[in-house]
Motif scaffolding. Structure first.
Motif, PDB file in Angstrom:
ATOM      1  N   CYS A   1       7.243   8.311  -1.689  1.00  0.00           N
ATOM      2  CA  CYS A   1       6.697   9.013  -2.847  1.00  0.00           C
ATOM      3  C   CYS A   1       5.716  10.079  -2.363  1.00  0.00           C
ATOM      4  CB  CYS A   1       6.005   8.032  -3.801  1.00  0.00           C
ATOM      5  SG  CYS A   1       4.668   7.113  -3.068  1.00  0.00           S
ATOM      6  N   ASN A   2       5.097  10.781  -3.261  1.00  0.00           N
ATOM      7  CA  ASN A   2       4.167  11.852  -2.904  1.00  0.00           C
ATOM      8  C   ASN A   2       2.786  11.238  -2.650  1.00  0.00           C
ATOM      9  OD1 ASN A   2       2.600  14.094  -2.582  1.00  0.00           O
ATOM     10  ND2 ASN A   2       3.284  15.130  -4.457  1.00  0.00           N
ATOM     11  N   TRP A   3       2.486  10.955  -1.384  1.00  0.00           N
ATOM     12  CA  TRP A   3       1.246  10.270  -1.029  1.00  0.00           C
ATOM     13  C   TRP A   3       0.012  11.151  -1.225  1.00  0.00           C
ATOM     14  CZ3 TRP A   3       2.273   5.444  -1.127  1.00  0.00           C
ATOM     15  CH2 TRP A   3       3.503   4.958  -0.658  1.00  0.00           C
ATOM     16  N   LYS A   4       0.210  12.434  -1.382  1.00  0.00           N
ATOM     17  CA  LYS A   4      -0.932  13.315  -1.652  1.00  0.00           C
ATOM     18  C   LYS A   4      -1.579  13.007  -3.008  1.00  0.00           C
ATOM     19  CE  LYS A   4       0.377  17.372   1.121  1.00  0.00           C
ATOM     20  NZ  LYS A   4      -0.877  17.350   1.918  1.00  0.00           N
ATOM     21  N   LEU A   5      -0.842  12.321  -3.854  1.00  0.00           N
ATOM     22  CA  LEU A   5      -1.343  12.025  -5.191  1.00  0.00           C
ATOM     23  C   LEU A   5      -2.288  10.821  -5.210  1.00  0.00           C
ATOM     24  CD1 LEU A   5       1.980  12.613  -7.168  1.00  0.00           C
ATOM     25  CD2 LEU A   5      -0.001  14.150  -6.983  1.00  0.00           C
ATOM     26  N   ILE A   6      -2.483  10.171  -4.063  1.00  0.00           N
ATOM     27  CA  ILE A   6      -3.441   9.050  -4.010  1.00  0.00           C
ATOM     28  C   ILE A   6      -4.477   9.301  -2.905  1.00  0.00           C
ATOM     29  CG2 ILE A   6      -1.940   7.293  -5.018  1.00  0.00           C
ATOM     30  CD1 ILE A   6      -1.417   6.298  -2.142  1.00  0.00           C
ATOM     31  N   GLU A   7      -4.957  10.531  -2.818  1.00  0.00           N
ATOM     32  CA  GLU A   7      -5.961  10.865  -1.810  1.00  0.00           C
ATOM     33  C   GLU A   7      -7.397  10.661  -2.296  1.00  0.00           C
ATOM     34  OE1 GLU A   7      -4.780  14.910  -0.695  1.00  0.00           O
ATOM     35  OE2 GLU A   7      -4.263  14.112   1.277  1.00  0.00           O
ATOM     36  N   ASP A   8      -7.564  10.370  -3.579  1.00  0.00           N
ATOM     37  CA  ASP A   8      -8.927  10.175  -4.088  1.00  0.00           C
ATOM     38  C   ASP A   8      -9.531   8.905  -3.484  1.00  0.00           C
ATOM     39  OD1 ASP A   8      -8.399   7.998  -6.580  1.00  0.00           O
ATOM     40  OD2 ASP A   8      -6.717   9.252  -5.984  1.00  0.00           O
ATOM     41  N   ASP A   9     -10.844   8.799  -3.518  1.00  0.00           N
ATOM     42  CA  ASP A   9     -11.554   7.724  -2.827  1.00  0.00           C
ATOM     43  C   ASP A   9     -11.135   6.332  -3.283  1.00  0.00           C
ATOM     44  OD1 ASP A   9     -12.905   9.602  -1.406  1.00  0.00           O
ATOM     45  OD2 ASP A   9     -14.857   9.291  -2.354  1.00  0.00           O
ATOM     46  N   SER A  10     -10.995   6.129  -4.582  1.00  0.00           N
ATOM     47  CA  SER A  10     -10.689   4.792  -5.085  1.00  0.00           C
ATOM     48  C   SER A  10      -9.338   4.298  -4.582  1.00  0.00           C
ATOM     49  CB  SER A  10     -10.708   4.773  -6.616  1.00  0.00           C
ATOM     50  OG  SER A  10      -9.806   5.726  -7.143  1.00  0.00           O
ATOM     51  N   ALA A  11      -8.380   5.202  -4.426  1.00  0.00           N
ATOM     52  CA  ALA A  11      -7.067   4.825  -3.897  1.00  0.00           C
ATOM     53  C   ALA A  11      -7.094   4.704  -2.376  1.00  0.00           C
ATOM     54  CB  ALA A  11      -6.014   5.851  -4.316  1.00  0.00           C
ATOM     55  N   TYR A  12      -7.746   5.653  -1.746  1.00  0.00           N
ATOM     56  CA  TYR A  12      -7.722   5.673  -0.285  1.00  0.00           C
ATOM     57  C   TYR A  12      -8.468   4.492   0.320  1.00  0.00           C
ATOM     58  CZ  TYR A  12      -7.834   7.381   4.481  1.00  0.00           C
ATOM     59  OH  TYR A  12      -7.678   7.490   5.846  1.00  0.00           O
ATOM     60  N   GLN A  13      -9.472   3.997  -0.360  1.00  0.00           N
ATOM     61  CA  GLN A  13     -10.173   2.818   0.144  1.00  0.00           C
ATOM     62  C   GLN A  13      -9.221   1.634   0.254  1.00  0.00           C
ATOM     63  OE1 GLN A  13     -13.376   1.267  -2.280  1.00  0.00           O
ATOM     64  NE2 GLN A  13     -14.403   0.425  -0.483  1.00  0.00           N
ATOM     65  N   LEU A  14      -8.299   1.512  -0.703  1.00  0.00           N
ATOM     66  CA  LEU A  14      -7.299   0.451  -0.630  1.00  0.00           C
ATOM     67  C   LEU A  14      -6.383   0.642   0.573  1.00  0.00           C
ATOM     68  CD1 LEU A  14      -6.325   0.120  -4.402  1.00  0.00           C
ATOM     69  CD2 LEU A  14      -7.636  -1.512  -3.043  1.00  0.00           C
ATOM     70  N   VAL A  15      -6.000   1.879   0.842  1.00  0.00           N
ATOM     71  CA  VAL A  15      -5.153   2.166   2.003  1.00  0.00           C
ATOM     72  C   VAL A  15      -5.873   1.743   3.283  1.00  0.00           C
ATOM     73  CG1 VAL A  15      -3.954   3.956   3.308  1.00  0.00           C
ATOM     74  CG2 VAL A  15      -4.030   4.072   0.805  1.00  0.00           C
ATOM     75  N   GLN A  16      -7.130   2.127   3.386  1.00  0.00           N
ATOM     76  CA  GLN A  16      -7.917   1.752   4.562  1.00  0.00           C
ATOM     77  C   GLN A  16      -7.950   0.238   4.742  1.00  0.00           C
ATOM     78  OE1 GLN A  16     -11.914   3.322   4.354  1.00  0.00           O
ATOM     79  NE2 GLN A  16     -11.454   4.757   5.986  1.00  0.00           N
ATOM     80  N   MET A  17      -8.210  -0.473   3.663  1.00  0.00           N
ATOM     81  CA  MET A  17      -8.311  -1.926   3.755  1.00  0.00           C
ATOM     82  C   MET A  17      -6.979  -2.555   4.155  1.00  0.00           C
ATOM     83  SD  MET A  17     -10.797  -2.888   0.558  1.00  0.00           S
ATOM     84  CE  MET A  17     -11.012  -4.567   1.134  1.00  0.00           C
ATOM     85  N   ILE A  18      -5.896  -2.065   3.601  1.00  0.00           N
ATOM     86  CA  ILE A  18      -4.576  -2.584   3.958  1.00  0.00           C
ATOM     87  C   ILE A  18      -4.307  -2.389   5.445  1.00  0.00           C
ATOM     88  CG2 ILE A  18      -2.097  -2.172   3.659  1.00  0.00           C
ATOM     89  CD1 ILE A  18      -2.705  -1.631   0.690  1.00  0.00           C
ATOM     90  N   SER A  19      -4.759  -1.274   5.989  1.00  0.00           N
ATOM     91  CA  SER A  19      -4.510  -0.971   7.400  1.00  0.00           C
ATOM     92  C   SER A  19      -5.214  -1.947   8.340  1.00  0.00           C
ATOM     93  CB  SER A  19      -4.951   0.460   7.722  1.00  0.00           C
ATOM     94  OG  SER A  19      -6.368   0.557   7.794  1.00  0.00           O
ATOM     95  N   LYS A  20      -6.223  -2.664   7.837  1.00  0.00           N
ATOM     96  CA  LYS A  20      -7.003  -3.574   8.681  1.00  0.00           C
ATOM     97  C   LYS A  20      -6.486  -5.012   8.639  1.00  0.00           C
ATOM     98  CE  LYS A  20     -11.129  -0.784   7.779  1.00  0.00           C
ATOM     99  NZ  LYS A  20     -12.450  -0.743   7.102  1.00  0.00           N
ATOM    100  N   PHE A  21      -5.436  -5.276   7.880  1.00  0.00           N
ATOM    101  CA  PHE A  21      -4.972  -6.649   7.704  1.00  0.00           C
ATOM    102  C   PHE A  21      -4.578  -7.293   9.025  1.00  0.00           C
ATOM    103  CE2 PHE A  21      -1.488  -9.620   6.152  1.00  0.00           C
ATOM    104  CZ  PHE A  21      -2.371 -10.606   5.737  1.00  0.00           C
ATOM    105  N   GLN A  22      -3.830  -6.575   9.839  1.00  0.00           N
ATOM    106  CA  GLN A  22      -3.401  -7.121  11.131  1.00  0.00           C
ATOM    107  C   GLN A  22      -4.606  -7.525  11.976  1.00  0.00           C
ATOM    108  OE1 GLN A  22      -0.056  -7.189  12.558  1.00  0.00           O
ATOM    109  NE2 GLN A  22      -0.822  -8.076  14.471  1.00  0.00           N
ATOM    110  N   GLU A  23      -5.589  -6.661  12.022  1.00  0.00           N
ATOM    111  CA  GLU A  23      -6.784  -6.935  12.823  1.00  0.00           C
ATOM    112  C   GLU A  23      -7.486  -8.193  12.337  1.00  0.00           C
ATOM    113  OE1 GLU A  23     -10.822  -4.621  14.296  1.00  0.00           O
ATOM    114  OE2 GLU A  23      -9.971  -4.160  12.339  1.00  0.00           O
ATOM    115  N   VAL A  24      -7.591  -8.347  11.032  1.00  0.00           N
ATOM    116  CA  VAL A  24      -8.290  -9.497  10.465  1.00  0.00           C
ATOM    117  C   VAL A  24      -7.550 -10.792  10.802  1.00  0.00           C
ATOM    118  CG1 VAL A  24      -8.909 -10.635   8.299  1.00  0.00           C
ATOM    119  CG2 VAL A  24      -9.384  -8.200   8.608  1.00  0.00           C
ATOM    120  N   VAL A  25      -6.230 -10.789  10.664  1.00  0.00           N
ATOM    121  CA  VAL A  25      -5.453 -11.998  10.939  1.00  0.00           C
ATOM    122  C   VAL A  25      -5.548 -12.364  12.421  1.00  0.00           C
ATOM    123  CG1 VAL A  25      -3.177 -13.067  10.857  1.00  0.00           C
ATOM    124  CG2 VAL A  25      -3.905 -11.565   9.005  1.00  0.00           C
TER     125      VAL A  25
END
Length: 591
Positions: free
Chosen positions: A498-522
Motif C-alpha cells: 500500500c502507500n506507506w507515505k500515508l502513515i508517516e505521521d507520528d502516531s502511526a510511525y511510533q507503532l512502526v518503530q515499536m513493531i520493528s523492536k519485537f525481535q530484539e525484545v524476544v
C-alpha cells in the motif's frame, strides 16, 4: 542479541549507518553498534549515537565530537537527516521506506521471528508438582514462567525439550498409604480423596511428634514409620506397594492433564522421579569410586565445604533423597539428550539446593554440571478466593481458575458497556470469553514482573479492562478485529503493498518503530529467561495502539489512507497475538 545483529535484522540502512559512523569516527563497527541506542522521544529520531567514548579518545568535549562526526559523515540514503543534540547524533529514517520494510514483510509473510545465529538444544524443566499432594497455586508461577520460556526459546529456533519432572516417588505416598490403612480406602478414585488421606495422616504424624495426639488417636501406630516402611518396600519393588503407588499415580495424572489443558500448557515429556529409580545404584557407585562419599550421622553424602555444607545423598535407612534422584536425572539427560543447556524453573528458596546439586556434579567431573541453570522465581503472597482463608498454599489451582473466570465475567458485564452484536445476550459465549479473559488476567499479572520479584496479587488490578492488564491487551486485539470487520464492509482490506507515505505521521510511525523492536525484545527475554520483557512490550504496544486509534480513523477516510492505516493495525494485531502467545495470554476475537 547483539546491537549489531539487531540493526541488521531491522534493515533499511542500519548496517550502512554503523559503517558510516565507524568511518567518520575511527571507532570499530562493533563499538559503534554497541553504543547506538534509541532516543526516549520520537521527536529526537530513530537512533542516537552518544559521543562520550570519542571525547575520551579525542580529548575534546562530547558536543564537539558530535560536530566533527557529523561533518565527516556520509549519511546512508535510508536516513533523511541527522541532528546534533548536545553530545548525541540523532538519526531520522525515511519513514515510508522503513514502514515498507518492516510492515510489508510482516503482512506478506506473517509473524516469523528470525532464528538466533547459534541455536541450542535446551531442556526446560518446570511445573513439576508432587503427586498425591494438592496442585495448589504455589505451582502456578513455575508453570507460567516455564511455559513462556519454552515458547520463547522455540520461537527463536532453539530445539527445546520440555519436561514435567513429577514428584512421583517419595514418602508422600507412604502417608497416603498410612491414611488408607488407618481410615480405609476411599470409595471414589479422586485426587481430592488422596489429598484428604495425606492431610489426615500427616496431621496425626505432627501430633505424635509434638505430643499433642487426640484421645481418639492414641491407639494409632507411628505414622511416620508407617510411611517410611512403605517407601522402603516401594523402592524394593514390593508388588502390593507398587500397585498402590500406580493407583495414586493414575488418579493424579488424570487430574493434572485436565488442569494443564485448561492452562493451555503442554509438555514433551512427563518424566517423574520414579523413572530414575533403577539408576540410583549408579549414583552411589560413581560417588564411591570418586572417593567423595562420606558418612555423617548414619547418612551418606558429600562434604561441599563451609559455604554449601554436607549434602546427604542417601538417608540413614538407605532411602534415596531428592538429590539422589536429581543426580541420576542429570546423568540420564546428558546421556539421552546431550543438551547444550538445562533450565530448572524452581522457586528461589531452592537456590542453595541447586548450588549443591551443581557443585556435586562438577566435583564428579560430570559435563552436565556446567550446563545446568536454576531459573529462580519469587513468591506471590496475598492470593485468596471467595470463601478461602487467604492461606495461599492451601488454595487449589483449579479453584483459582474458577474464581478468575467468575470474576472476569462480572468485570466484563460491569466494565464493558458496549458489547459486540450477538455477544451481549449470549450467556454461554460470555462464559467462554470469561474463561479466556480470566486466564489472561492471571497469566499477564504474573508475567509482567521479573521472575524473582515478589508481589501481592490483586483481583481488581488483574481484571481491570482499563489498566496495565491482560484484559487491556486482549481488548486491543478484539478492537482491531472490529475495525477490520467494519472496513471490510466498505471494501477495505489490509495489504502488504500500500502507500506507506500515508502513515508517516507520528502516531502511526511510533507503532512502526515499536513493531520493528519485537525481535530484539524476544531475544532479550530468551537470553535472560525473563518473559516479562515480552509482557511489558505487548502492553506498551497495546497502549500505543490505543492512542493511535483515536487519531487514525479507518472507515470514513479515502480508500488509500484507510488501507494504509488498516494494514498498520493488522501488523499491530499480528505482533500482539504472537507476543500474547509467548507469555500464555489467550487471544479473544471479540469483547
Amino acid at each position: 542479541m547483539s546491537r549489531e545483529n539487531f540493526l541488521e535484522s531491522v534493515g533499511v540502512g542500519s548496517s550502512a549507518l554503523v559503517s558510516a559512523i565507524s568511518k567518520a569516527s575511527s571507532l570499530s563497527e562493533a563499538e559503534v553498534a554497541s553504543a547506538l541506542t534509541y532516543p526516549k522521544e520520537l521527536a529526537h529520531g530513530d537512533l542516537a549515537f552518544p559521543c562520550f567514548s570519542l571525547a575520551k579518545q579525542w580529548k575534546v568535549a562530547p558536543p564537539e565530537c558530535a560536530k566533527r562526526v557529523k561533518e565527516a559523515l556520509e549519511l546512508p540514503e535510508d536516513f533523511e537527516r541527522v541532528e546534533i543534540v548536545g553530545p548525541y547524533l540523532n538519526f531520522f529514517r525515511r519513514r515510508a521506506a522503513f514502514s515498507k520494510e518492516v510492515l510489508g514483510k510482516l503482512l506478506a509473510e506473517g509473524i516469523a521471528l528470525e532464528p538466533v545465529a547459534a541455536p541450542q538444544k535446551i531442556i526446560v524443566e518446570y511445573s513439576s508438582p508432587n503427586i498425591a499432594k494438592p496442585f495448589h497455586i504455589g505451582h502456578l508461577r513455575t508453570t507460567l514462567i516455564g511455559h513462556a520460556i519454552d515458547r520463547i526459546l522455540r520461537s527463536l529456533g532453539h530445539e527445546v525439550v520440555s519436561i514435567n519432572h513429577l514428584g512421583d516417588w517419595g514418602t508422600q505416598f507412604g502417608f497416603v498409604y498410612a491414611g488408607c490403612a488407618l481410615f480405609g480406602k476411599p470409595k471414589e478414585d479422586s485426587i481430592f480423596e488422596l489429598v484428604n488421606l495425606y492431610v489426615r495422616a500427616t496431621g496425626i504424624k505432627k501430633a505424635q511428634e509434638e505430643g499433642t495426639v487426640a484421645a481418639t488417636d492414641l491407639d494409632k501406630p507411628d505414622v511416620n514409620q508407617m510411611a517410611r516402611d512403605y517407601f522402603l518396600r516401594l523402592e524394593a519393588g514390593d508388588k502390593e506397594a507398587t500397585e498402590f503407588w500406580q493407583w495414586c499415580l493414575d488418579i493424579s495424572l488424570q487430574y493434572l492433564r485436565q488442569l494443564y489443558a485448561r492452562l493451555e500448557v503442554h509438555f514433551d515429556h512427563y518424566t517423574g522421579e520414579s523413572f530414575y529409580r533403577d539408576k540410583l545404584d549408579g549414583v552411589e557407585k560413581t560417588l564411591r569410586d570418586s572417593g567423595m562419599l562420606e558418612e555423617s550421622r548414619g547418612a551418606l553424602g558429600v562434604d561441599l565445604g563451609k559455604k554449601l555444607g554436607f549434602v546427604r545423598v542417601f538417608a540413614e535407612d538407605g532411602r534415596s533423597l531428592y538429590i539422589t534422584r536429581d543426580l541420576a536425572t542429570a546423568d540420564y539427560r546428558y546421556q539421552h539428550y546431550d543438551p547444550d543447556k538445562v533450565l530448572y524453573v524452581v522457586g528461589a528458596p531452592q537456590t542453595q539446593y541447586f548450588m549443591q546439586l551443581i557443585e556435586v556434579l562438577k566435583r564428579m567431573k560430570h559435563p552436565i554440571g556446567e550446563k545446568m541453570q536454576h531459573v529462580a522465581y519469587g513468591n506471590v503472597p496475598g492470593i485468596s478466593t471467595r470463601g478461602s482463608l487467604g492461606k495461599d498454599d492451601k488454595i487449589w489451582l483449579h479453584a483459582l481458575l474458577d474464581e478468575a473466570r467468575d470474576r472476569a465475567l462480572e468485570a466484563y458485564r460491569s466494565q464493558v458497556a458496549k458489547k459486540p452484536e450477538g455477544l451481549e445476550h449470549d450467556e454461554a459465549a460470555q462464559l467462554t470469553l470469561a474463561e479466556s479473559v480470566g486466564l489472561g488476567a492471571v497469566a499477564f499479572n504474573y508475567m509482567c514482573r521479573g521472575n524473582t520479584k515478589e508481589f501481592h496479587f490483586s483481583w481488581d488490578e488483574a481484571l481491570s479492562f482499563q489498566g496495565d492488564t491482560g484484559p487491556y491487551v486482549q481488548y486491543a486485539v478484539a478492537r482491531i478485529n472490529g475495525i477490520e470487520q467494519k472496513a471490510k464492509l466498505e471494501g477495505i482490506v489490509a495489504t502488504s503493498d500500500c502507500n506507506w507515505k500515508l502513515i508517516e505521521d507520528d502516531s502511526a510511525y511510533q507503532l512502526v518503530q515499536m513493531i520493528s523492536k519485537f525481535q530484539e525484545v524476544v531475544e532479550l527475554a530468551g537470553r535472560d529467561c525473563e518473559p516479562y520483557h515480552v509482557a511489558n512490550y505487548v502492553l506498551d504496544l497495546a497502549r500505543a495502539f490505543s492512542l493511535a486509534y483515536r487519531a487514525l480513523r479507518v472507515v470514513g477516510e479515502d480508500k488509500a489512507t484507510a488501507t494504509a492505516r488498516l494494514s498498520l493495525f493488522a501488523a499491530v494485531r499480528g505482533v500482539l497475538t504472537k507476543g500474547m502467545y509467548l507469555i500464555g495470554v489467550p487471544v479473544v476475537d471479540r469483547m
